[in-house]
Structure formats: structure tokens, C-alpha cells
Design a protein around this motif. Structure first.
Motif, PDB file in Angstrom:
ATOM      1  N   HIS A 315       0.847  -1.196   0.000  1.00 42.60           N
ATOM      2  CA  HIS A 315       0.000   0.000   0.000  1.00 42.60           C
ATOM      3  C   HIS A 315       0.885   1.249   0.000  1.00 42.60           C
ATOM      4  O   HIS A 315       0.972   1.986   0.991  1.00 42.60           O
ATOM      5  CB  HIS A 315      -0.916  -0.005   1.232  1.00 42.60           C
ATOM      6  N   HIS A 408      -7.854   4.210  -2.381  1.00 41.10           N
ATOM      7  CA  HIS A 408      -7.498   5.042  -1.217  1.00 41.10           C
ATOM      8  C   HIS A 408      -6.726   6.247  -1.729  1.00 41.10           C
ATOM      9  O   HIS A 408      -5.562   6.131  -2.107  1.00 41.10           O
ATOM     10  CB  HIS A 408      -6.686   4.236  -0.213  1.00 41.10           C
ATOM     11  N   GLU A 410      -6.032   9.299  -0.178  1.00 40.48           N
ATOM     12  CA  GLU A 410      -5.238  10.150   0.700  1.00 40.48           C
ATOM     13  C   GLU A 410      -3.759   9.875   0.491  1.00 40.48           C
ATOM     14  O   GLU A 410      -3.324   8.727   0.532  1.00 40.48           O
ATOM     15  CB  GLU A 410      -5.603   9.902   2.166  1.00 40.48           C
ATOM     16  N   ASP A 413      -0.963   7.124   2.879  1.00 38.82           N
ATOM     17  CA  ASP A 413      -1.941   6.636   3.838  1.00 38.82           C
ATOM     18  C   ASP A 413      -1.701   5.188   4.263  1.00 38.82           C
ATOM     19  O   ASP A 413      -2.625   4.494   4.677  1.00 38.82           O
ATOM     20  CB  ASP A 413      -3.362   6.787   3.299  1.00 38.82           C
ATOM     21  N   ILE A 416      -3.072   3.514   7.616  1.00 40.84           N
ATOM     22  CA  ILE A 416      -4.432   3.043   7.900  1.00 40.84           C
ATOM     23  C   ILE A 416      -4.435   1.610   8.432  1.00 40.84           C
ATOM     24  O   ILE A 416      -5.355   1.213   9.143  1.00 40.84           O
ATOM     25  CB  ILE A 416      -5.336   3.151   6.652  1.00 40.84           C
ATOM     26  N   TYR A 422     -10.502  -0.324  12.044  1.00 44.13           N
ATOM     27  CA  TYR A 422     -10.542   0.127  10.653  1.00 44.13           C
ATOM     28  C   TYR A 422     -11.158  -1.003   9.853  1.00 44.13           C
ATOM     29  O   TYR A 422     -11.159  -2.157  10.291  1.00 44.13           O
ATOM     30  CB  TYR A 422      -9.140   0.474  10.145  1.00 44.13           C
TER      31      TYR A 422
END
Length: 501
Positions: A315, A408, A410, A413, A416, A422
Motif C-alpha cells: 500500500h 485510497h 489520501e 496513507d 491506515i 478500521y
């Protein structure tokens, strides 16, 4: 209101016409010091510290407003209105040395008091700053003299430097603050000139800019929502550039035209297939790894996005500093995936539901992934979920889902996965410790090393299937230089844009 209008282009062309010394076409080429940029969304206002829409920053960040630091196209943190800074050994005190001789576009001086005003406004109890949570570690602000700003933190937060480079943290002149949404005043190289609602915003070069003067005198942001209309505007010459062309399937018409440059890049948006890690079979890492190896990420990009997008293995976006290409950790390998599923106790596969938001990119990817899973003996039933209302309630809030697909958006990020709760329901003590270590970092190298470790953990543990980084498809006229290829922060930074000779 119109301020600092550029007149050079009109003057040169008029002179050429009178003297007859040059042709109209060559006069236009020599005189070109303006730029018309097409955008798909018109901002709701022009103050990025008071409202969330990305389109605000895409017009004014770096062009009109500046921060203590800036984020470069490579995702790096560099000095801007602060020339440097020091961090205390405990990570709780940040001392900034401020640039001298800077004025706002209304003539007011930039100094520590205005910097303190800007930061205090972000963290105030009644703050309406859209990213207020990012700055929550700031406990108090001091301005001991005109050239020094001191931030006192309640806990270490090295990423604060990165967040201070965001549109939400630009420096604001106190007297202009009430009207910045419609008549913005910053310290940047371009000043506000005009906003024709529903059509365009124009900026003009600020003659008293503290730094290197831009090559262009006038920038117009023209708002064209429909991709077909964007393409028509490019072809007709109504716009010079569309930094984020919204229809990958229409790009090919420009790739064969010598008058245009098609420049593919990446953004900070990661498209992932999130899984509910608290529920079987997704609570078994071997199952998650097997699903990752069942799909060909590049094929998804090719089929769902006309080849635009960058496959990712964790990510993290290629537009961010510290990025590692980890797509080779769990590559497309259907036979290895089947063996791992059998080892996990699912030799005949299993069935589950993909709750997919009704967004074109997500629906396309879901259908392709569904086909790949079927080849591996896994049955995925696609259930469309209205976005945002239904999806946010079912998936994001109630975690009532097996798998979903979402982008996603942002920037930076990856943290997260350390939020509890979450919607992934992911819990990894090593990852949480790594994110805590990043917060305690006291140097950029230490911070980036931490992010590399965090990427490595996620690539092996796969709490989500990491698909691709959303593309930034730039299309502009040949001869235009200095535009960003990648976009770590949503922006249309044109401070270095120029027309080649």
C-alpha cells in the motif's frame, strides 16, 4: 477583482502586426507566456485550509499559496517559507527558521506571527480545516522573534513535516483570511486575478514574488467535466493541457499526433481489494497470499484502465519517496496459489461475496478478479453497493463484508493498517511498532527506512490485495515543459511550466 494582469503577450503581438517584421504564427510562438489548463472539477472555493475538495489545491497550491515546507514531484520534503528546521532529541519540539523578505500578495509581510496565526488556526477547537486530524500532535505554537517559529508536540510525529507541506497547511495572511475562499491571498509566484464561476479561474504573475520568477505570466484553469468535451477542447485548442485526463480509453487519439505529448504518471491513490481479516477464510494469511497470486495485476490495469496505472505490491505509491516495487513478493502464479490454498485447508476452494462500490474502476476490476478466482476454484459473487452512502455504512463503518474494491486517495496513507478499528480488521503488532518508530524518527532517512519496512510487512501479510496505483494521465501541447508527471499530492503545480523555444 483583477490584479497583476499580464499584458506582454498582447503588446508583442500588436507590435509585430504593426511593423510587419514577423508573421502572425511566429509572433504567437515568441509571445506565448500564458497557459490554459483543463480540469474536470471546479473547486467550491479557493481556500484549501477551509474546505476539503481536492480541486481547490489543484488550482492554488504552490501556484498561489505556499507552506513552511513543500512536497516535490518526487514526494520529498523541501524547505519553502522555512529555510530549515531542527528537531529536539525527544521529537517533541520543532524549530523553524523562516525566510526573510517574503510578502503576501496584498503587501503584508510574512513572519513568525503570521506563521503562528496559520498553524493556530489549523489546530483551534473551532477549526474547519479539512485535515485538522493530521496536525493533532501540535500542542502549542510560539513565535519568539520574527524569524523563528517553534512547534511543541504532545507526542513524536515525524510525518508532521510531510503534512506541513500539504495544501491544508499553507500560510495565510490574517487580514485576508475571511475572504480567501473567493479572493485568495498567498505568498506564491501567482496572484488571484479572476474567477468566472462555472467556467474558469485566472492567476497572474506576482511581481514581488520572493523566489525565482515563473516563466509564464497568466494561468487559466478552465473547468470541463465531460472527458469527451476535454478531448474536443484539446483538439480545438481551447485548452493547452489537461494534467489529469479522465478517460483512458480516449487517450490513443492523442498518442499518434505530433502536436501533443501524452505523459503517463502515477498518483498517491492505491486501488486495493480490501478483505475482512477478522473473518474466515481471510483471517488465514495463506489464503490472502493465495488470492494475491491468483491475479495478474498488469492484466487488470490493461483491461480495466486501458493500460494506464502502475501495479503495486504494497500500500504505497510509486509517487512517494521511499517506494519499493514489491510486486515480485507474491507474483501471478496460479499453481502456487492452488497449492497454498490446499495447505490452508481449502483444496476445493471456497465461496464469498465481493461488495463493490458502483464506481466504474471498481466494477471493472471486480469482474476481472472474479474470473481469475474462478480459474483457481474460488467463487466470488459480486454485489453492487451504492457509493458513498451504502458502501460507507456497510463496509467502512459496520465491516459487514468479505471483500471490496476501493481506491485510497489520501496521500501517504499506509498508516491506515495501524488504525484500530478500521474496516480491514487487520492487527499486526510488528506493523504497529513500525509505524510508531516512523513517528519517532528524527531524520528523513530514518523515516523512509521505516516506510520501506512497513511496505515489506504488508507485501508479505497481504491484508488487502494490492492492485495498482491510480494513473495521472497528462496530455498537453508539444513544447510545453515543466509540468508534473507524477502527483504525490493532488496538484497542478505550474511554477516551472514554460513553452520551449
Amino acid at each position: 477583482m483583477t490584479r497583476y494582469p499580464g499584458k506582454a503577450a498582447r503588446t508583442i503581438i500588436a507590435a509585430a502586426a504593426l511593423t510587419g517584421l514577423i508573421t502572425v504564427s511566429s509572433a504567437a510562438a515568441e509571445a506565448r507566456n500564458d497557459l490554459v489548463i483543463g480540469m474536470g472539477i471546479e473547486p467550491t472555493g479557493l481556500d484549501p485550509t477551509a474546505a476539503a475538495p481536492v480541486a481547490i489545491g489543484q488550482v492554488v497550491w504552490q501556484n498561489l499559496f505556499e507552506g513552511l515546507v513543500a512536497i516535490t514531484e518526487a514526494g520529498e520534503i523541501v524547505p519553502q517559507l522555512a529555510t530549515g528546521w531542527t528537531i529536539s532529541d525527544d521529537g517533541l519540539t520543532y524549530t523553524f527558521d523562516l525566510r526573510e523578505g517574503v510578502t503576501f500578495q496584498n503587501g503584508a509581510a510574512f513572519n513568525a506571527e503570521t506563521a503562528k496565526f496559520s498553524i493556530d488556526r489549523i489546530i483551534a477547537d473551532d477549526s474547519i480545516n479539512p485535515q485538522k486530524a493530521l496536525y493533532s500532535a501540535i500542542e502549542s505554537v510560539e513565535a519568539p522573534d520574527d524569524g523563528t517559529l517553534v512547534l511543541h508536540l504532545s507526542q513524536p510525529a515525524y510525518d508532521l513535516l510531510y503534512w506541513l507541506g500539504f495544501p491544508a497547511a499553507v500560510m495565510v495572511e490574517p487580514q485576508s483570511e475571511p475572504t480567501n475562499a473567493t479572493d485568495p491571498v498567498g505568498t506564491g509566484p501567482f496572484a488571484f486575478s479572476e474567477w468566472r464561476k462555472g467556467n474558469q479561474v485566472t492567476l497572474a504573475a506576482y511581481p514581488d514574488y520572493w523566489g525565482e520568477k515563473p516563466a509564464l505570466e497568466n494561468i487559466t484553469f478552465r473547468f470541463i467535466a465531460d472527458p469527451q468535451a476535454q478531448a474536443a477542447a484539446l483538439n480545438a485548442g481551447g485548452v493547452d493541457a489537461i494534467p489529469e485526463f479522465g478517460a483512458p480509453e480516449l487517450v490513443s487519439q492523442f498518442e499518434t499526433k505530433k502536436d501533443f505529448a501524452v505523459v503517463p504518471g502515477t498518483t498517491g491513490m492505491e486501488v486495493v481489494a480490501g478483505m475482512n481479516n477478522a473473518e474466515p477464510p481471510f483471517d488465514d494469511r495463506r489464503v490472502r497470499q493465495a488470492l494475491m497470486m491468483m491475479i495478474d495485476r498488469q492484466a487488470i490495469v490493461d483491461a480495466a484502465n486501458s493500460g494506464f496505472g502502475t501495479p503495486i505490491g504494497s500500500h504505497f505509491s510509486p509517487s512517494d519517496a521511499g517506494y519499493e516495487d514489491l510486486t515480485g513478493v507474491l507474483p501471478y502464479d496460479p499453481e502456487a496459489a492452488k497449492a497454498l490454498l490446499a495447505e490452508a485447508g481449502y483444496p476445493d476452494g471456497f465461496s464469498f461475496t465481493m461488495k463493490v462500490p458502483n464506481r466504474a474502476y471498481a466494477e471493472r476490476a471486480a469482474e476481472i478478479i472474479q474470473a481469475y478466482f474462478a480459474q483457481g476454484g474460488v467463487t466470488a459473487t459480486i454485489e453492487t453497493s451504492e457509493f458513498p452512502a451504502t458502501w460507507i455504512q456497510d463496509v467502512f463503518k459496520d465491516t459487514n463484508y468479505d471483500m471490496t474494491i476501493i481506491g485510497h486517495a489520501e496521500p501517504l496513507d499506509i498508516s491506515i493498517y495501524a488504525r484500530h478499528p478500521y474496516y480491514f480488521n487487520y492487527d499486526n503488532a510488528d506493523f504497529d511498532a513500525t509505524m510508531a518508530a516512523i513517528a519517532r524518527a528524527t531524520s528523513e532517512n530514518e523515516r523512509l527506512d521505516g516506510y520501506r519496512q512497513a511496505q515489506d510487512i504488508l507485501a508479505e501479510d497481504v491484508p488487502a490485495l494490492f492492485l495498482y496505483a491510480w494513473p495521472k494521465i497528462g496530455i498537453w501541447k508539444a513544447g510545453l515543459e515543466g509540468m508534473w508527471t507524477n502527483e504525490p499530492v493532488p496538484s497542478n503545480d505550474v511554477t516551472e511550466a514554460r513553452w520551449s523555444d
